[in-house]
Design an enzyme around this catalytic site. Structure first.
Site, PDB file in Angstrom:
ATOM      1  N   HIS A   1      -3.480  12.861  11.636  1.00  0.00           N
ATOM      2  CA  HIS A   1      -3.462  14.438  11.836  1.00  0.00           C
ATOM      3  C   HIS A   1      -4.977  14.885  12.807  1.00  0.00           C
ATOM      4  O   HIS A   1      -5.729  14.157  12.642  1.00  0.00           O
ATOM      5  CB  HIS A   1      -3.716  15.081  10.372  1.00  0.00           C
ATOM      6  CG  HIS A   1      -2.315  14.846   9.667  1.00  0.00           C
ATOM      7  ND1 HIS A   1      -2.096  15.632   8.633  1.00  0.00           N
ATOM      8  CD2 HIS A   1      -1.313  14.317   9.811  1.00  0.00           C
ATOM      9  CE1 HIS A   1      -1.000  15.361   8.122  1.00  0.00           C
ATOM     10  NE2 HIS A   1      -0.332  14.418   8.889  1.00  0.00           N
TER      11      HIS A   1
ATOM     12  N   TYR B   1      -0.207   4.939   3.986  1.00  0.00           N
ATOM     13  CA  TYR B   1      -0.016   3.825   4.718  1.00  0.00           C
ATOM     14  C   TYR B   1      -0.657   2.600   4.053  1.00  0.00           C
ATOM     15  O   TYR B   1       0.045   1.371   4.433  1.00  0.00           O
ATOM     16  CB  TYR B   1       0.141   3.947   6.183  1.00  0.00           C
ATOM     17  CG  TYR B   1       1.451   4.711   6.638  1.00  0.00           C
ATOM     18  CD1 TYR B   1       2.793   4.387   6.755  1.00  0.00           C
ATOM     19  CD2 TYR B   1       1.277   6.266   6.429  1.00  0.00           C
ATOM     20  CE1 TYR B   1       3.630   5.122   6.904  1.00  0.00           C
ATOM     21  CE2 TYR B   1       2.643   6.940   6.905  1.00  0.00           C
ATOM     22  CZ  TYR B   1       3.665   6.299   7.058  1.00  0.00           C
ATOM     23  OH  TYR B   1       4.859   6.868   7.277  1.00  0.00           O
ATOM     24  N   GLN B   2      -1.771   2.662   4.028  1.00  0.00           N
ATOM     25  CA  GLN B   2      -2.449   1.384   3.461  1.00  0.00           C
ATOM     26  C   GLN B   2      -1.787   0.967   2.114  1.00  0.00           C
ATOM     27  O   GLN B   2      -1.446  -0.183   2.218  1.00  0.00           O
ATOM     28  CB  GLN B   2      -3.994   1.929   3.224  1.00  0.00           C
ATOM     29  CG  GLN B   2      -4.938   0.652   2.659  1.00  0.00           C
ATOM     30  CD  GLN B   2      -6.247   0.624   2.719  1.00  0.00           C
ATOM     31  OE1 GLN B   2      -6.772   1.884   3.233  1.00  0.00           O
ATOM     32  NE2 GLN B   2      -7.083  -0.428   2.225  1.00  0.00           N
TER      33      GLN B   2
ATOM     34  N   GLN C   1      16.225   0.781  10.741  1.00  0.00           N
ATOM     35  CA  GLN C   1      14.922   0.275  11.510  1.00  0.00           C
ATOM     36  C   GLN C   1      14.517  -1.101  11.117  1.00  0.00           C
ATOM     37  O   GLN C   1      14.649  -1.491   9.935  1.00  0.00           O
ATOM     38  CB  GLN C   1      13.595   1.369  11.353  1.00  0.00           C
ATOM     39  CG  GLN C   1      13.439   1.627  10.126  1.00  0.00           C
ATOM     40  CD  GLN C   1      12.071   2.584   9.857  1.00  0.00           C
ATOM     41  OE1 GLN C   1      11.646   2.999  10.956  1.00  0.00           O
ATOM     42  NE2 GLN C   1      11.941   3.229   8.705  1.00  0.00           N
TER      43      GLN C   1
ATOM     44  N   HIS D   1       4.209  -1.420  10.820  1.00  0.00           N
ATOM     45  CA  HIS D   1       5.591  -1.996  11.168  1.00  0.00           C
ATOM     46  C   HIS D   1       5.392  -3.497  11.614  1.00  0.00           C
ATOM     47  O   HIS D   1       5.866  -4.099  10.978  1.00  0.00           O
ATOM     48  CB  HIS D   1       6.094  -1.331  12.509  1.00  0.00           C
ATOM     49  CG  HIS D   1       6.715   0.248  12.158  1.00  0.00           C
ATOM     50  ND1 HIS D   1       7.512   0.765  13.098  1.00  0.00           N
ATOM     51  CD2 HIS D   1       6.650   0.937  11.080  1.00  0.00           C
ATOM     52  CE1 HIS D   1       7.813   1.891  12.598  1.00  0.00           C
ATOM     53  NE2 HIS D   1       7.403   2.114  11.163  1.00  0.00           N
TER      54      HIS D   1
ATOM     55  N   HIS E   1       0.201   8.196  12.668  1.00  0.00           N
ATOM     56  CA  HIS E   1       0.296   8.905  11.454  1.00  0.00           C
ATOM     57  C   HIS E   1      -0.943   9.828  11.386  1.00  0.00           C
ATOM     58  O   HIS E   1      -0.967  10.464  10.314  1.00  0.00           O
ATOM     59  CB  HIS E   1       0.402   8.020  10.220  1.00  0.00           C
ATOM     60  CG  HIS E   1       1.762   7.545  10.351  1.00  0.00           C
ATOM     61  ND1 HIS E   1       2.812   8.095   9.959  1.00  0.00           N
ATOM     62  CD2 HIS E   1       2.275   6.148  10.213  1.00  0.00           C
ATOM     63  CE1 HIS E   1       3.785   7.451  10.042  1.00  0.00           C
ATOM     64  NE2 HIS E   1       3.559   6.204  10.107  1.00  0.00           N
TER      65      HIS E   1
END
Lengths: 746, 746
Positions: B430, B273-274, B143, B199, B428
């Site tokens: 929930h 992710y941070q 990717q 990304h 991401h």
């Protein structure tokens, strides 16, 4: 009367006549001695670990003194308040007595005195404990065992404040509390007192300790040799199912010291109970050493007690946790108080092994006596050396002839195999001949389940053994060993199991890169003989050592064999097809099978079945040499567990049906690592391309392993002659192998 | 063009004209600067933590240099060799470049040069990566994301050896490797590059970093502002299900910095992710600070990046592990490399907060640049102070108006509540509005499951998200929040969920002994409004703080409500009757329920249902105010999990059927402890005699707790007015309560 006993008695009598000084009974003399106190006082403020230990004890005792004394009417099981309080009382009283000696502050003596007098007032009219579960109910506690704990500690407390008390107070305590107490746990409870069992050890030590303080020869004799005529019938069982009396049973402290300890210091019940029993063994032996050194109790049976400390320390993983062989609660470790005692005494009275000092450093506390002082001084002087655990084979049985436990270690405890081929281990034994567990440092790779009990947690069955201990934990299928036709070894019958033990075939750790232990079991399943050989091999073509496991069965009937591996971790990959049911059902209805859910079922892959998992950041792969008809069962513990007493741990099980003579070969590789912090996954795949049984006869079993780069490794076992000097020759696939001794590896 | 952008562009142009020195492009200038290198060299051998970090990096790089350079043809997913190798290459090249600067040893420059030239030779003709899963396939990796990682690091490597290379070599690398590489991940992959998503942050940073080294203004502009006209249609989803483009979408590094960060520095995807995004954010912002300080990228949006570091450190438990909100792999912590970067930069460029030094001490490494040196010097000088985590409320959303995460801490992180009332969190996220997790120090008491993924473990679905992530981990029932009619919040529809967020009702940590966070959610289930209030209360009559949880639901229809608590540990006791089935069946067939086995089912006890467990040596009791018709379900995760991707963790679930407006009140007590070493069980029982809902109207909800000694505690919540100055008065059972502000407690 035996000759030995007569001799000891004579020595005692001669001692009485010719060495009256030793009976002048100075106090303290039991554990702490007058000379010891002087040395301690001279070193106060100069020995960091001792000073810190003293300060910690002082804080604890001061806090209790501030709370005041409470001696509640006995009512609860372990886990309840009255149990907890009485237990804390004896622990604190012993410590307060020590503080009185060291700090010479009367408040500590007063605290002990007042507590003892309170007990004296209560004990006279105390009935047996209201909880009725025990075969030998105590008075302060639900079982005589805990009453004996009390007396072992209180004897020390009494000794330390003996001279502080008036003669009148002493008489009162001795007549109304100590002597009746000692008689109650012995004469009135011979079923408890006269066994070969850790219960009796505590009882004997308790009676002996108080006998020494009171200089009561009758009690001392009763401690050393038991009750001469206990009037007990042969047979009888305790509330844990253990036999109370066998024919010709010996009794007393010395017999208890002789019988359960092998010459190597292994205690037949297993390390969890050895840890528990070590305290009364050592503390009474030490009291004897301090007061009656000529009887050489501490050195009895060729120093087996000091060897026992060494054995016990070796029965731990890299984190110091005891291997949970037989009944053992996981998490119990050499950080426990009785091991502080053991390590300190073993250091001081056992040749001052500097490696013991590093254990004491980890424990971060010492005894407040002359042995603890010696340890603290030696540490201060920089004498500590790392305690290096090597591979070790510990024999079981009074003469070391009843099997044993082999521990193979690779590297600095990087990988540790614990192979059990021992005797039954008395009432705490499990039905798991030739079973094993496997560790990577302090982490379980393939677990021994341990016990089913929440010790001292009242809500869980009063803190006692739960019924799943018998239905699951003791069962054969709960262990990493072979089950036949879903039966337990010896039919799960204690009386049968107690008559047998496995036999060592050979043990060889002389080559650090190929260490082997091998044993046989012929009685667990009549008509079947199991021969298991486990080798811990570090081959240059493998990143880490691997475990080669050969289980060879010869049977005169066709059977279904189950060989489980209770892996710890999460499934990473398999090379076989399996189905997972939507609804989970128990795997069977008895012998432990009723506690296993079947989570997956598949057929073995052709030739080699591989199963990989990730546990504690490490990868592992089990490669089994399988037959096309073998089944793979993926199991989960927890069925028929209405109280949620069991852990939901997983298992991989190989099932081979309709076989008589057959050989299971499994290889467990440790490889690579995974970190959730770096998220690096290293070497996550097996290094084995193929494994095969090259040759398998009554004489020889040969296993070939080919790694992914194509290198061949061959292990050949001589199945019937383990002589070190025996020359062997066998031709396999056109190649002739020659070697000397029980195995070949290259 | 926005005014802001025009201004920045103008500044840039003016900079070009009036401050040519800043573009004279000395090298290194990106992260390491010439002045920084001089200072580092002057301090070598004098700063222990820096020297140790340098030595560690040197050992690692030297070992790689010894192995030689390998740039294999790309083939594998993450978890496979080529992925791993290319990843290691850029990590090592960046470090080798730094070593070249600090040690001035040409071998490091040669290593980087040769590696880059090898990449140059390969890249020219490289097709897109053969693995087809990604919506934006890279060339070196599967990717573009990973290709961007490569360029972010390699830009730094190039900068450090820039002056070592010949002009010809530089031209070759820039024309054949760097510029095409930057264009590929941006112009050729606008769906990747032009999003508001981590990304794109990596892509933007990568393009910007190499642009700065090459002094290519076009790339720098493209990094900061994205691709002006990307030609992408609105809509589209990536392979994780995230939307690629919404109407009016902003783009570029600055937009990515503005959008996902709230003014408090909370990153909407969650801490996992941070942590991942912080590196490109900070490293490019720092590069801009070093080369174009007048653009103030590092200070953009009121210093939100530096605030982000603080937020991130606060989003950890006592062991430094990030709370696994949304998709988050457990075990990721502030020990990860990107947090070393974050802490060092935050210290050096963010006001030199001495508490950050203690985190750096725990990390036990520093960056090899001027910020790392500053940290190491300050530590050497004894300036470190403990990093004290307080309670904190972090808003979510670009303007801090889209809900948030409230973290209540009692004591020194003795107990920590993490209450999530945030926005969806992009792809991401929930479906768990008003959910919570609860920690005792670094141990989970009531867990957030986290993600279902084995990051970088190739055998587990290539290391990518597994399907159970969508079917279980994202589901509502997987979280400690309310499920209605076994449906997911927002019907599990991302497009719907992304339009909504919960609303803070109030947050008040001003009283350390009564801390409260309260929020509402009106959109998760149309027609139903949930209002959850969680209070962490330390009452003098309780040993430890307890958690009071009030979940008030108002609905215009009759529903079945499920409120689960995913406790960590083993059941100790219950006060209700339940049955355990012999065969386990899944609890449902969709929305996550298909992954839960029903291990036990019972009726709530009258008035109060109590459930106790033991986890990590601590006791916990949940006391719920229940109705006679409430059901208790004891669940186990793991049904319909054919690949064994899920952990077998347990849950306690309260089910209330056929209700519209109702209030769930639960109290979670932490009490006592158990040690398997001392086998002491302390305070193992709940301190609550009864809990009851005294009063419950639209205006007020009042809960009474009576402890076992009979003391009464009352908590009253004003349900519709959270104004701090509002005066309240309510009469309950003849007693009138008066107070000011949203709650009353006494």
């Amino acid at each position: 009367m035996s000759i030995q006993k007569a001799f000891l008695l004579l020595t005692t009598v001669l001692g009485l006549i010719f060495a009256p000084h030793s009976f002048a009974q100075e106090h303290p003399s039991l554990i702490l001695t007058k000379a010891g106190v002087e040395k301690i006082r001279a070193n106060l403020g100069k020995t960091p670990l001792f000073d810190a230990s003293l300060e910690k004890v002082k804080q604890q005792v001061d806090a209790e003194i501030a709370l005041g004394i409470d001696t509640p009417i006995p009512k609860d099981f372990s886990g309840g308040y009255t149990h907890y309080r009485h237990k804390l009382n004896f622990v604190i009283a012993q410590k307060a007595g020590v503080l009185y000696q060291i700090l010479q502050d009367d408040k500590y003596a007063i605290y002990v005195r007042d507590m003892l007098l309170q007990y004296e007032a209560m004990y006279k009219n105390l009935p047996v404990h209201p909880q009725e579960r025990s075969y030998a109910r105590g008075k302060l506690f639900w079982q005589c065992l805990n009453d004996s704990n009390w007396l072992v500690y209180m004897s020390q407390a009494y000794d330390t404040i003996y001279n502080f008390l008036t003669a009148e107070q002493r008489q009162k305590l001795e007549n109304n509390l100590f002597r009746p107490f000692a008689n109650f746990i012995s004469l009135e409870n011979p079923a408890f007192y006269n066994r070969i069992h850790n219960h009796s050890t505590w009882g004997n030590a308790a009676v002996g300790m108080i006998g020494l303080v009171m200089n009561d020869e009758e009690l001392i004799q009763r401690a050393l040799y038991g009750i001469e005529d206990d009037g007990l019938p042969v047979g009888g069982v305790d509330n844990d199912g253990g036999t109370i009396k066998v024919k010709g049973q010996k009794k007393g402290f010395l017999a208890n010291l002789e019988d359960p300890f092998s010459p190597d210091g292994y205690y037949t019940e297993g390390p969890y109970y050895q840890r528990y029993a070590m305290y009364p063994f050592l503390i009474f032996a030490l009291a004897m050493e301090n007061t009656r050194p000529e009887l050489k109790v501490l050195q009895h049976k060729n120093n087996v007690l000091l060897k026992g400390v060494n054995a016990l320390l070796n029965l731990t993983d890299a984190d110091g946790n005891f291997f949970p062989l037989n009944d053992g609660q996981k998490g119990m470790s050499y950080y426990t108080a009785s091991l502080v005692t053991a390590v300190n005494i073993a250091y001081y009275y056992g040749g001052k092994n500097p490696q013991l000092l590093s254990i004491a450093q980890k424990q971060n506390q010492v005894l407040l006596d002359q042995s603890g002082l010696a340890v603290a001084i030696a540490i201060r002087e920089g004498k500590a050396q790392p305690y290096v655990k090597q591979s070790i084979n510990l024999s079981d049985g009074i003469n070391g002839q009843q099997g044993g436990v082999g521990i193979l270690r690779y590297g600095n405890e990087d990988l540790t195999l614990v192979f059990k081929y021992a005797a039954q281990g008395l009432s705490h034994g499990h039905y798991d001949k030739l079973s094993f567990s496997y560790y990577q440092k302090g982490n379980e790779v393939l677990q021994d389940y341990g016990l089913v009990r929440f010790v001292n947690i009242g809500q869980k069955g009063g803190g006692n053994y739960l019924k799943e201990n018998a239905t699951w934990a003791k069962s054969t299928i709960a262990h990493n060993t072979l089950s036949q036709n879903q039966q337990m070894h010896f039919g799960g019958k204690y009386a049968v199991a107690s008559q047998h033990h496995s036999e060592l075939y050979f043990y060889d750790d002389s080559n650090a890169d190929v260490q082997v232990v091998s044993a046989t079991e012929s009685n667990a399943y009549p008509g079947s003989k199991m021969h298991r050989t486990m080798a811990l091999i570090k081959d240059e073509h493998f990143e880490q050592a691997y475990l080669l496991d050969i289980m060879k069965v010869d049977s005169n009937s066709k059977n279904e064999y189950d060989l489980p591996f209770y892996y710890m971790g999460q499934v990473i990959s398999t090379n076989f097809e399996y189905q997972t049911p939507t609804n989970l059902q128990p795997l069977g209805d008895k012998n432990g099978y009723q506690h296993l859910y079947l989570e997956g079922k598949g057929k073995a892959a052709a030739n080699n079945t591989q199963f990989s998992w990730l546990g504690n950041g490490k990868y592992f792969t089990l490669t089994a040499i399988t037959q096309p008809s073998d089944q793979i069962l993926l199991t989960r513990i927890g069925a028929n567990d209405p109280e949620f007493n069991l852990r939901r741990d997983a298992g991989f099980m190989l099932r081979r049906s309709n076989s008589d003579n057959t050989t299971f070969v499994s290889i467990v590789e440790a490889h690579g690592s995974y970190s959730p912090v770096s998220e690096l996954s290293l070497n996550s795949s097996s290094n084995i391309k193929s494994a095969s049984l090259l040759y398998d006869t009554d004489q020889y079993t040969a296993v070939e392993v080919i790694d992914i780069k194509g290198n061949q490794q061959v292990f050949i076992l001589s199945n019937q002659n383990a002589d070190k000097s025996k020359q062997h020759k066998v031709t396999i696939g056109g190649k002739t192998y020659r070697w000397q001794g029980p195995y070949y590896y290259q």
